[in-house]
Design a protein around this motif. Sequence first.
Motif, PDB file in Angstrom:
ATOM      1  N   GLU A 162       8.962   9.064   6.616  1.00 36.71           N
ATOM      2  CA  GLU A 162       9.343   9.620   5.318  1.00 36.71           C
ATOM      3  C   GLU A 162       8.552  10.891   5.018  1.00 36.71           C
ATOM      4  O   GLU A 162       7.352  10.975   5.290  1.00 36.71           O
ATOM      5  CB  GLU A 162       9.052   8.571   4.239  1.00 36.71           C
ATOM      6  CG  GLU A 162       9.187   9.058   2.812  1.00 36.71           C
ATOM      7  CD  GLU A 162       8.589   8.072   1.828  1.00 36.71           C
ATOM      8  OE1 GLU A 162       8.764   8.291   0.609  1.00 36.71           O
ATOM      9  OE2 GLU A 162       7.952   7.090   2.263  1.00 36.71           O
ATOM     10  N   LEU A 163       9.223  11.871   4.430  1.00 31.05           N
ATOM     11  CA  LEU A 163       8.551  13.061   3.930  1.00 31.05           C
ATOM     12  C   LEU A 163       8.136  12.793   2.490  1.00 31.05           C
ATOM     13  O   LEU A 163       8.974  12.514   1.627  1.00 31.05           O
ATOM     14  CB  LEU A 163       9.475  14.276   3.996  1.00 31.05           C
ATOM     15  CG  LEU A 163       8.908  15.577   3.418  1.00 31.05           C
ATOM     16  CD1 LEU A 163       7.739  16.069   4.267  1.00 31.05           C
ATOM     17  CD2 LEU A 163       9.993  16.652   3.318  1.00 31.05           C
ATOM     18  N   VAL A 164       6.850  12.869   2.221  1.00 34.67           N
ATOM     19  CA  VAL A 164       6.327  12.627   0.873  1.00 34.67           C
ATOM     20  C   VAL A 164       6.467  13.917   0.060  1.00 34.67           C
ATOM     21  O   VAL A 164       6.012  14.985   0.499  1.00 34.67           O
ATOM     22  CB  VAL A 164       4.857  12.180   0.928  1.00 34.67           C
ATOM     23  CG1 VAL A 164       4.329  11.911  -0.486  1.00 34.67           C
ATOM     24  CG2 VAL A 164       4.715  10.933   1.801  1.00 34.67           C
ATOM     25  N   THR A 165       7.091  13.818  -1.111  1.00 36.50           N
ATOM     26  CA  THR A 165       7.342  15.007  -1.937  1.00 36.50           C
ATOM     27  C   THR A 165       6.772  14.847  -3.337  1.00 36.50           C
ATOM     28  O   THR A 165       6.500  13.730  -3.797  1.00 36.50           O
ATOM     29  CB  THR A 165       8.855  15.284  -2.038  1.00 36.50           C
ATOM     30  OG1 THR A 165       9.498  14.143  -2.624  1.00 36.50           O
ATOM     31  CG2 THR A 165       9.455  15.550  -0.667  1.00 36.50           C
ATOM     32  N   ASP A 166       6.632  15.992  -4.026  1.00 31.63           N
ATOM     33  CA  ASP A 166       6.135  15.955  -5.401  1.00 31.63           C
ATOM     34  C   ASP A 166       7.289  15.795  -6.390  1.00 31.63           C
ATOM     35  O   ASP A 166       8.441  15.562  -5.981  1.00 31.63           O
ATOM     36  CB  ASP A 166       5.310  17.208  -5.713  1.00 31.63           C
ATOM     37  CG  ASP A 166       6.136  18.495  -5.630  1.00 31.63           C
ATOM     38  OD1 ASP A 166       7.387  18.424  -5.604  1.00 31.63           O
ATOM     39  OD2 ASP A 166       5.531  19.587  -5.585  1.00 31.63           O
TER      40      ASP A 166
ATOM     41  N   VAL B 239      -4.956  12.188   2.050  1.00 29.54           N
ATOM     42  CA  VAL B 239      -4.241  11.570   0.926  1.00 29.54           C
ATOM     43  C   VAL B 239      -3.326  12.636   0.342  1.00 29.54           C
ATOM     44  O   VAL B 239      -3.761  13.770   0.090  1.00 29.54           O
ATOM     45  CB  VAL B 239      -5.215  11.067  -0.166  1.00 29.54           C
ATOM     46  CG1 VAL B 239      -4.432  10.510  -1.352  1.00 29.54           C
ATOM     47  CG2 VAL B 239      -6.148  10.000   0.397  1.00 29.54           C
ATOM     48  N   LEU B 240      -2.050  12.295   0.157  1.00 28.31           N
ATOM     49  CA  LEU B 240      -1.098  13.207  -0.480  1.00 28.31           C
ATOM     50  C   LEU B 240      -0.894  12.785  -1.933  1.00 28.31           C
ATOM     51  O   LEU B 240      -1.118  11.619  -2.284  1.00 28.31           O
ATOM     52  CB  LEU B 240       0.241  13.185   0.257  1.00 28.31           C
ATOM     53  CG  LEU B 240       0.219  13.581   1.736  1.00 28.31           C
ATOM     54  CD1 LEU B 240       1.623  13.492   2.335  1.00 28.31           C
ATOM     55  CD2 LEU B 240      -0.351  14.977   1.938  1.00 28.31           C
TER      56      LEU B 240
ATOM     57  N   VAL C 277       0.854  -1.188   0.000  1.00 24.25           N
ATOM     58  CA  VAL C 277       0.000   0.000   0.000  1.00 24.25           C
ATOM     59  C   VAL C 277       0.889   1.237   0.000  1.00 24.25           C
ATOM     60  O   VAL C 277       1.921   1.279   0.683  1.00 24.25           O
ATOM     61  CB  VAL C 277      -0.913   0.008   1.251  1.00 24.25           C
ATOM     62  CG1 VAL C 277      -1.810   1.248   1.245  1.00 24.25           C
ATOM     63  CG2 VAL C 277      -1.750  -1.264   1.290  1.00 24.25           C
ATOM     64  N   ARG C 278       0.500   2.256  -0.740  1.00 26.34           N
ATOM     65  CA  ARG C 278       1.289   3.486  -0.820  1.00 26.34           C
ATOM     66  C   ARG C 278       1.040   4.342   0.424  1.00 26.34           C
ATOM     67  O   ARG C 278       0.053   5.070   0.525  1.00 26.34           O
ATOM     68  CB  ARG C 278       0.952   4.267  -2.088  1.00 26.34           C
ATOM     69  CG  ARG C 278       1.248   3.499  -3.371  1.00 26.34           C
ATOM     70  CD  ARG C 278       1.472   4.436  -4.552  1.00 26.34           C
ATOM     71  NE  ARG C 278       2.772   5.099  -4.445  1.00 26.34           N
ATOM     72  CZ  ARG C 278       2.979   6.390  -4.687  1.00 26.34           C
ATOM     73  NH1 ARG C 278       1.967   7.179  -4.986  1.00 26.34           N
ATOM     74  NH2 ARG C 278       4.182   6.901  -4.618  1.00 26.34           N
ATOM     75  N   VAL C 279       1.939   4.216   1.388  1.00 27.29           N
ATOM     76  CA  VAL C 279       1.913   4.990   2.630  1.00 27.29           C
ATOM     77  C   VAL C 279       3.325   5.504   2.889  1.00 27.29           C
ATOM     78  O   VAL C 279       4.296   4.963   2.355  1.00 27.29           O
ATOM     79  CB  VAL C 279       1.434   4.126   3.824  1.00 27.29           C
ATOM     80  CG1 VAL C 279      -0.011   3.696   3.645  1.00 27.29           C
ATOM     81  CG2 VAL C 279       2.343   2.905   4.012  1.00 27.29           C
ATOM     82  N   PRO C 280       3.479   6.535   3.727  1.00 27.40           N
ATOM     83  CA  PRO C 280       4.836   6.984   4.076  1.00 27.40           C
ATOM     84  C   PRO C 280       5.582   5.887   4.839  1.00 27.40           C
ATOM     85  O   PRO C 280       4.990   5.163   5.644  1.00 27.40           O
ATOM     86  CB  PRO C 280       4.592   8.201   4.979  1.00 27.40           C
ATOM     87  CG  PRO C 280       3.188   8.622   4.689  1.00 27.40           C
ATOM     88  CD  PRO C 280       2.448   7.377   4.346  1.00 27.40           C
TER      89      PRO C 280
ATOM     90  N   PRO D 280      -1.367   9.027  -5.641  1.00 23.43           N
ATOM     91  CA  PRO D 280      -1.839   9.215  -4.276  1.00 23.43           C
ATOM     92  C   PRO D 280      -1.095   8.362  -3.237  1.00 23.43           C
ATOM     93  O   PRO D 280      -0.731   7.218  -3.505  1.00 23.43           O
ATOM     94  CB  PRO D 280      -3.318   8.827  -4.341  1.00 23.43           C
ATOM     95  CG  PRO D 280      -3.433   7.953  -5.548  1.00 23.43           C
ATOM     96  CD  PRO D 280      -2.392   8.398  -6.506  1.00 23.43           C
ATOM     97  N   VAL D 281      -0.899   8.969  -2.046  1.00 23.95           N
ATOM     98  CA  VAL D 281      -0.260   8.300  -0.911  1.00 23.95           C
ATOM     99  C   VAL D 281      -1.183   8.480   0.300  1.00 23.95           C
ATOM    100  O   VAL D 281      -1.556   9.610   0.636  1.00 23.95           O
ATOM    101  CB  VAL D 281       1.118   8.908  -0.589  1.00 23.95           C
ATOM    102  CG1 VAL D 281       1.743   8.219   0.623  1.00 23.95           C
ATOM    103  CG2 VAL D 281       2.041   8.810  -1.801  1.00 23.95           C
ATOM    104  N   ILE D 282      -1.556   7.393   0.943  1.00 27.39           N
ATOM    105  CA  ILE D 282      -2.498   7.434   2.069  1.00 27.39           C
ATOM    106  C   ILE D 282      -1.761   7.748   3.369  1.00 27.39           C
ATOM    107  O   ILE D 282      -0.723   7.154   3.662  1.00 27.39           O
ATOM    108  CB  ILE D 282      -3.239   6.087   2.190  1.00 27.39           C
ATOM    109  CG1 ILE D 282      -4.068   5.833   0.925  1.00 27.39           C
ATOM    110  CG2 ILE D 282      -4.146   6.066   3.420  1.00 27.39           C
ATOM    111  CD1 ILE D 282      -4.672   4.446   0.842  1.00 27.39           C
TER     112      ILE D 282
END
Length: 284
Positions: free
Chosen positions: A122-126, A174-175, A106-109, A181-183
Amino acid sequence: MKIPNRLQPLLDDGLIDDVLQRLKSGKEADVYTVLCGDKIQCAKVYKEATQRSFKQAVQYQEGRKSRNSRNARAMQKGSKFGRKQQEESWQMAEVDALFRLANAGVRVPQPYICIDGVLLMELVTDAEGAVAPRLSDVTLTEEIAVADFDTMIRNIVRMLCAGMVHGDLSEFNVLLDAEGPVIIDLPQAVDAAANNHAAAMFERDVNNITAYYGQFAPQILQTRYAKEIWMLYEDGKLTPEVALTGLFVEEEHTVDMGSLMDEIIAAEDEYYDRQRANKERDEQ
């Protein structure tokens, strides 16, 4: 910036090297960017129970079990020690969920460590390396909305295959990074098999996401993924790669009221016959 009290011990112990900025103040935590060596990470500082607007509602805690019987008894009694354990349990629920879901694809930090009410992850970035925006803050084309909605549904399926329901899923947690998308925000995640409210929470999660993406691609609003996925889960047929249709037809049953009333009257007659028989037996 002024160092938050909860982050100062992590600075003192060398777990982080600097606090850069506060990203957001949420209903259960404040989130900061922090420097760890040469990497920028994310520090989620959980608020005290008295400061949270999102309460540890009973329906979210149902099915959660403490591995320590002494802690479980203390939490049940609501003692000072028990309340402390309740807080730690609430925080560790997110850490456990993140590790479990990351392992399930699953896409999570990526979580790193949780200590003294602070979760480092983790810091989620664009695509440009900036902090990834929340889904609620972006405008999507129809094509991207359809593709990202499919990604979200697949992640929701993987979550359920891992035995978990987010419980508070919407465009606000969601990011959107360079790959989609990241939950985020999982302290209230529930055990799908052990929580009696899981089905209703799951349907609400999917419907929230459907409504959001449906703003940009109206055809999405016609899908019925929530009921389809949950039915597959209950039947033991849900897998991460299961073929979904987005369709679901409710079973309709026609009630024969005449036959139903006949059964009720027959049951009443039988009850009164037994009452009379018992009375006659007692009088003999």
